[in-house]
Each structure stands twice: as C-alpha cells, then as structure tokens.
Design a protein around this motif. Sequence first.
Motif, PDB file in Angstrom:
ATOM      1  N   ILE A  25       0.840  -1.210   0.000  1.00  0.00           N
ATOM      2  CA  ILE A  25       0.000   0.000   0.000  1.00  0.00           C
ATOM      3  C   ILE A  25       0.870   1.253   0.000  1.00  0.00           C
ATOM      4  CG2 ILE A  25      -1.625   1.354   1.390  1.00  0.00           C
ATOM      5  CD1 ILE A  25      -2.837  -1.365   2.306  1.00  0.00           C
ATOM      6  N   ARG A  26       1.868   1.255   0.849  1.00  0.00           N
ATOM      7  CA  ARG A  26       2.750   2.427   0.926  1.00  0.00           C
ATOM      8  C   ARG A  26       3.569   2.587  -0.357  1.00  0.00           C
ATOM      9  NH1 ARG A  26       0.923   4.700   4.059  1.00  0.00           N
ATOM     10  NH2 ARG A  26       1.721   4.432   6.178  1.00  0.00           N
ATOM     11  N   SER A  27       4.006   1.459  -0.959  1.00  0.00           N
ATOM     12  CA  SER A  27       4.821   1.533  -2.177  1.00  0.00           C
ATOM     13  C   SER A  27       4.044   2.093  -3.365  1.00  0.00           C
ATOM     14  CB  SER A  27       5.370   0.141  -2.526  1.00  0.00           C
ATOM     15  OG  SER A  27       4.333  -0.711  -3.009  1.00  0.00           O
ATOM     16  N   LEU A  28       2.702   2.000  -3.293  1.00  0.00           N
ATOM     17  CA  LEU A  28       1.864   2.545  -4.370  1.00  0.00           C
ATOM     18  C   LEU A  28       1.684   4.058  -4.242  1.00  0.00           C
ATOM     19  CD1 LEU A  28      -0.916  -0.207  -4.487  1.00  0.00           C
ATOM     20  CD2 LEU A  28       1.046   0.030  -6.017  1.00  0.00           C
ATOM     21  N   GLY A  29       2.255   4.618  -3.196  1.00  0.00           N
ATOM     22  CA  GLY A  29       2.162   6.070  -3.002  1.00  0.00           C
ATOM     23  C   GLY A  29       0.996   6.503  -2.139  1.00  0.00           C
ATOM     24  N   LEU A  30       0.344   5.558  -1.462  1.00  0.00           N
ATOM     25  CA  LEU A  30      -0.775   5.895  -0.586  1.00  0.00           C
ATOM     26  C   LEU A  30      -0.266   6.198   0.812  1.00  0.00           C
ATOM     27  CD1 LEU A  30      -2.187   4.274  -2.948  1.00  0.00           C
ATOM     28  CD2 LEU A  30      -3.966   3.749  -1.294  1.00  0.00           C
ATOM     29  N   ASN A  31      -0.638   7.346   1.331  1.00  0.00           N
ATOM     30  CA  ASN A  31      -0.232   7.778   2.657  1.00  0.00           C
ATOM     31  C   ASN A  31      -1.436   7.822   3.593  1.00  0.00           C
ATOM     32  OD1 ASN A  31       2.559   8.265   1.912  1.00  0.00           O
ATOM     33  ND2 ASN A  31       1.794  10.046   0.770  1.00  0.00           N
ATOM     34  N   LYS A  32      -1.176   8.150   4.846  1.00  0.00           N
ATOM     35  CA  LYS A  32      -2.248   8.201   5.834  1.00  0.00           C
ATOM     36  C   LYS A  32      -3.383   9.106   5.351  1.00  0.00           C
ATOM     37  CE  LYS A  32      -3.318   9.284  10.642  1.00  0.00           C
ATOM     38  NZ  LYS A  32      -2.827   9.764  11.961  1.00  0.00           N
ATOM     39  N   GLY A  33      -4.622   8.573   5.419  1.00  0.00           N
ATOM     40  CA  GLY A  33      -5.792   9.330   4.999  1.00  0.00           C
ATOM     41  C   GLY A  33      -6.196   9.107   3.562  1.00  0.00           C
ATOM     42  N   ASP A  34      -5.308   8.516   2.743  1.00  0.00           N
ATOM     43  CA  ASP A  34      -5.650   8.187   1.362  1.00  0.00           C
ATOM     44  C   ASP A  34      -6.545   6.953   1.334  1.00  0.00           C
ATOM     45  OD1 ASP A  34      -4.179  10.273   0.331  1.00  0.00           O
ATOM     46  OD2 ASP A  34      -2.364   9.070   0.039  1.00  0.00           O
ATOM     47  N   THR A  56      -4.473   4.084   6.075  1.00  0.00           N
ATOM     48  CA  THR A  56      -5.234   4.367   4.852  1.00  0.00           C
ATOM     49  C   THR A  56      -6.667   3.877   5.021  1.00  0.00           C
ATOM     50  OG1 THR A  56      -4.392   2.295   3.891  1.00  0.00           O
ATOM     51  CG2 THR A  56      -3.237   4.346   3.324  1.00  0.00           C
ATOM     52  N   ILE A  57      -7.498   4.150   4.037  1.00  0.00           N
ATOM     53  CA  ILE A  57      -8.937   3.865   4.153  1.00  0.00           C
ATOM     54  C   ILE A  57      -9.363   2.933   3.027  1.00  0.00           C
ATOM     55  CG2 ILE A  57     -11.247   4.875   4.226  1.00  0.00           C
ATOM     56  CD1 ILE A  57      -9.811   7.553   4.984  1.00  0.00           C
ATOM     57  N   ALA A  58      -9.948   1.804   3.385  1.00  0.00           N
ATOM     58  CA  ALA A  58     -10.441   0.843   2.392  1.00  0.00           C
ATOM     59  C   ALA A  58     -11.906   1.139   2.069  1.00  0.00           C
ATOM     60  CB  ALA A  58     -10.290  -0.580   2.904  1.00  0.00           C
ATOM     61  N   ALA A  59     -12.208   1.360   0.795  1.00  0.00           N
ATOM     62  CA  ALA A  59     -13.587   1.546   0.330  1.00  0.00           C
ATOM     63  C   ALA A  59     -14.094   0.198  -0.166  1.00  0.00           C
ATOM     64  CB  ALA A  59     -13.645   2.591  -0.776  1.00  0.00           C
ATOM     65  N   LEU A  60     -15.096  -0.357   0.477  1.00  0.00           N
ATOM     66  CA  LEU A  60     -15.543  -1.725   0.222  1.00  0.00           C
ATOM     67  C   LEU A  60     -16.665  -1.720  -0.810  1.00  0.00           C
ATOM     68  CD1 LEU A  60     -15.585  -2.968   3.938  1.00  0.00           C
ATOM     69  CD2 LEU A  60     -13.646  -2.635   2.386  1.00  0.00           C
ATOM     70  N   ILE A  61     -16.338  -2.156  -2.023  1.00  0.00           N
ATOM     71  CA  ILE A  61     -17.253  -2.034  -3.157  1.00  0.00           C
ATOM     72  C   ILE A  61     -18.128  -3.286  -3.290  1.00  0.00           C
ATOM     73  CG2 ILE A  61     -17.442  -1.560  -5.624  1.00  0.00           C
ATOM     74  CD1 ILE A  61     -16.068   0.659  -3.977  1.00  0.00           C
ATOM     75  N   ASN A  62     -19.409  -3.069  -3.369  1.00  0.00           N
ATOM     76  CA  ASN A  62     -20.358  -4.142  -3.624  1.00  0.00           C
ATOM     77  C   ASN A  62     -20.046  -4.768  -4.984  1.00  0.00           C
ATOM     78  OD1 ASN A  62     -22.735  -5.568  -4.464  1.00  0.00           O
ATOM     79  ND2 ASN A  62     -23.953  -4.387  -3.009  1.00  0.00           N
ATOM     80  N   THR A  63     -19.847  -6.075  -5.027  1.00  0.00           N
ATOM     81  CA  THR A  63     -19.428  -6.745  -6.260  1.00  0.00           C
ATOM     82  C   THR A  63     -20.510  -6.781  -7.325  1.00  0.00           C
ATOM     83  OG1 THR A  63     -20.025  -8.871  -5.255  1.00  0.00           O
ATOM     84  CG2 THR A  63     -17.713  -8.202  -5.116  1.00  0.00           C
ATOM     85  N   THR A  64     -21.737  -6.441  -6.968  1.00  0.00           N
ATOM     86  CA  THR A  64     -22.817  -6.431  -7.969  1.00  0.00           C
ATOM     87  C   THR A  64     -22.948  -5.084  -8.667  1.00  0.00           C
ATOM     88  OG1 THR A  64     -24.513  -5.760  -6.362  1.00  0.00           O
ATOM     89  CG2 THR A  64     -24.104  -8.117  -6.599  1.00  0.00           C
TER      90      THR A  64
END
Length: 588
Positions: A77-86, A110-118
Amino acid sequence: MGNLYWKFHGIFEDIYYYVTALPRFILYWGEKSPLNLYTFVKWNIKKYPNENAFLFKEEVLTWKQASDKIDNYSGVIRSLGLNKGDSFALLMDNRVEYLLLILAAVKSGTIAALINTTVRGEGLRHVLNVANAKAVFIGASHLDKFNSSLTDEERGNLIIVGIEDQEQVPSNIQDLTNLEKNSTPCDEETTTFKEACMYMYTSGTTGLPKAALITNERAVRMTYFGQFLGFNFKQSDVLYNTLPLYHATGLLYCWAASLRAGNAIVIKEKFSASDFWSDIQKYQATIFPYVGELCRYLLNSKEVPEEKGHKIRRISGNGLRPDIWEKFQERFQIPEIREIYGATEGVTGFINRAGRPGMIGRHRSADKIVKCDLESGELIRNEEGRCEKVNVGETGLYISEISKLATFDGYLDSQASQKKILTDCFKDGDRYFNSGDLLTLHENNWLSFADRVGDTFRWKGENVSTMEVAAIVNKAEGVLDANVYGVQVENTEGRAGMAQMNVSESFNLSSFANHVEKNLNGFQKPYFLRLTKEMQTTGTFKHQKEDLKKLGFDPSKSQDPVYFLNGDKYEEINEELYKSIQSGNVRF
C-alpha cells in the motif's frame, strides 16, 4: 409460549444489558482509546501465534502467518504512493486477501472503500469517485466489468492491482502476489478513534449507493456488539462466513467481533446452499451468521445427511422471518438463534438474545418508536410540534437519540447525512437518527420489524405491510419465496398489492387463490402475481422492490408471466386485459 414466559426472559435480557454489557461498553469509549481492528490482531499474535486464523478453500493461515501477510500488504500500500488518509477500493469476492488488506489499511492509516461486487456501470463509477480512491485492488474475474464501466481516462487515474481468483491476472496489470514479494513493511500509523478506517456503501435500492463513514470507533463498537451481545465467541470456535465481506453484518458484526476471541474464520467466496452443510462438517464449524433470505434458501434446499450431527452451537444475524424461524431451527437442529437489528450507519441496534421467534430485541429508553404516516414515513407531530410514541400493538418509525455515547458519523455526502437527522422531536435542540424503518411495539417492551418506509403502501384506505402479507403468502403450498410490493394502477388511489414469487412444481394457481381468500383481508390481497425462476435480491439476500415497482404488471416489460386476481381466480394478463385494467373497465 405465553407472554409470562417471554416477560421474564425480557427482564433477564435487560439485566444482562445494563449490568454486564453496558459498563464494559462505556469503559472502552473515549477519543484517546487505542483500540482499532489491528489492535485485536496484535493481541492474537501474542496469545495464539500458531493457532489457525484464516481458512479459505485449502489455504490455512495461522495468526503469525497472517501477521506477516498484513505487514507485507501494508508495504505494498505504501509503495503505491498511498499515505495516511488516502483511500483505495476493494472489489473482489470473499477471500483471505480481502480481510488482510483491510487490516493492512488500518495499520498503514489508509482507508479501504468496500465495493459491492454487484455494482457496475454508472454505479461503479460513482462509488469510486465518492471515495476519491487512488488505487483499486481487484479480483481478476471483475476486470471486464471494471473496464467496461470506466473510460480509459478514468482507469488511467487509478492504480490497479489484480488478485488471482477464478481467473488469472493479465500481464498488463500489477499482480498483488508479485508486489508482495518485493515489499517492505511500513511502520504502524497512530490513529485516533474519530478517524476513518473504511467506507461502506448502502445497497442503493432507491438510488446511487451512499458511502457510510466507518471510523475506528464505529468499527470497535460493532465488534463489542457482535462479541458481547451477539455471538460470544470462544477461541476454540470455528466461524463459517458466507456473507459478503463488503457488508457490515459479515465484516464487522461477525468476523471483526471474532477477532476479540482469536478464533478461526472459514471464508466462503459466495453463498452456496448445496455446499453449505458439507462445508459446516468439513471445517467443523460452530457458528455462522445469516442475513436476509439466506435461511429461507437453506430451508427450501433438499435434505442432506450433513445437515444433522453438526457442531453449530449458535447463529446470529438479521432477517430471519417469523414464518420460517421455528421450522428452520427444528430442521437444522440449531441450539440458539440471536436475531439482531441495526444499520451500518445507525446509532444503536437491538438483539434478541432470548430467541423469541419474530422479535428483534427489546425497547429501551434512548430508542423511540414514534407515530408517523406509515406509507411516507413523515412524522406525525402533536399541537406542540413534538413527536408522540406509539402504544403497545402499534407500528411506528424507529428513531434513536444522537449523543456523545451514541454517535452518528454519517456519510461522505454531508447533505445525505443531514437528511437522516430529525430535530426538536421531544424538546428543543434534541437530535435523532431516522432509521427509515417501521417497528412494532409488543407487550413487555418486545419489538419486531414491520417494514421499510416506502415498502408499506395504502390500498382501499388501509395501510398494507409487505412483511405481513409476504409471511402469509409464503405459507401457501408450492411457494418457495415471495416478495410483496405495491404497484400503481391508473384511475385508482393508492397502490394495489403485487407479489413476485418463486414456486415449485406443486404450486397451483387455483389453490393459491383459495389460500389468499381465506387468509388475507381484501385490501391485503396480492391482486397481481409475477412468477419467476430467479428472485431479485441484493448482495445480502434482501429483496429488491424498486425495479419491480417500475415494471408494474405490464406483461410486455419482462418474460415472466403476470397474473391478475379477477374475481376469485388468477388470470394471466395479456395486452387486452392489461388495457382493460388500466382503463378502469375491470374493477377490483
């Protein structure tokens, strides 16, 4: 069982709540509390490093092995350039990586946005935009849907990481497995109770999904509710989860609560009635959660030897209908059922620990069931402009007071958040969360779910509860599942009852008409039927109604046969009959 029996059980439930549960609840809650979901994992690593933590198909991870994976994923996650709050999006079926990435997000801040697979098309673009996601971790089998829903420019703005599932990750997409090999674990970020740890989306049955803000505090509260009031997990338990992990019941109330005990979870990609009991036996599961019509699907399935002699000791969830509760418990020999009520973004919830069929729990002081228009949900205020509570035997809108202890974090959309808040209900300045649900108050403070606001409809000047009618319709010979709703008919006031039904070979229209006549009042009858081989449900097995309301009873709008209760028998609707009904030539 009589009212006296349930009266005493209700008293015991209240004593447990106030004496045992509430003090534990209050002691943990402060803005400086160090608790988050990753905290529980660290406890388990110390106490149970070599005990099983995650089982998926033939894969088994101990707590120590899971910890190593979480460290590696936090580095990715960090290697992708995502920092705290992203934020980043998770779009995949249930699997180990899903849960480990959520824990890695908590560790990395970081924050995970949980997407409905439908979700697809405009809906998928919407949920990604709302979350301001910088990256997407996606199951390879969902890539076609993802690519067709977004433009080249929209995809170009996102970092895409693939996870092999039923399909392999294409060579032009970064593969999580390869990224993990070269990752360096990041340091754990310090987060506060009020900071977001994930976004969860509403089902979007009446519009585009809304992103509910899940703070560390809300997530931890849910684990408390699930563990100390719901499941009471032991470390020796084996949890079998088939519920979608993008939904709060499966993720927070169930799995996250089990983190407090350190027991193992068996992750099933998707619910399968045919695999269910063989899996229960294979993994020696002791607990499972349910939602919506899952229990009905199991009850409608063929008997198998594996459904007997299992080790299940308790199940809990929401949506176990009264018409099948006792049949389900008896057939599958379930010792204990705990029905819950709550909402992802809600302020409080209920739980029926006593196992009283059809009840969702107990009415307490902070929760109010108030008088309203049962069709629109609009509050009925008295001359002083205040709300009035319903009496025993009445149905009303459930609202719950917002306070420091019972917080409402709302949605990312502030306007949508404000729409859920009611003010000046009982005194100037008070604030209540509008659940949008209708509950019925019973003797001795017991509560049952009545309907969603907007599902109850008026016909012939009477309010019709879709839940109540569906419970009666489902008892008819050959009816496997029924979804009741109201439809517009030209030149009439209100909405006429209609039922979408999935039926077996034993179903007979004439017998069904007799069942309707004997068991339902005239205003309650489903005047229209839609017979289908596949019910329309959400990802969490809840019936979809909005699209069906739009289809109405026009036979040209779908391939399903549609029928009209013409007198005392059901008659298939053709174009001529449809026009006669709409013109008012046919009376009912």
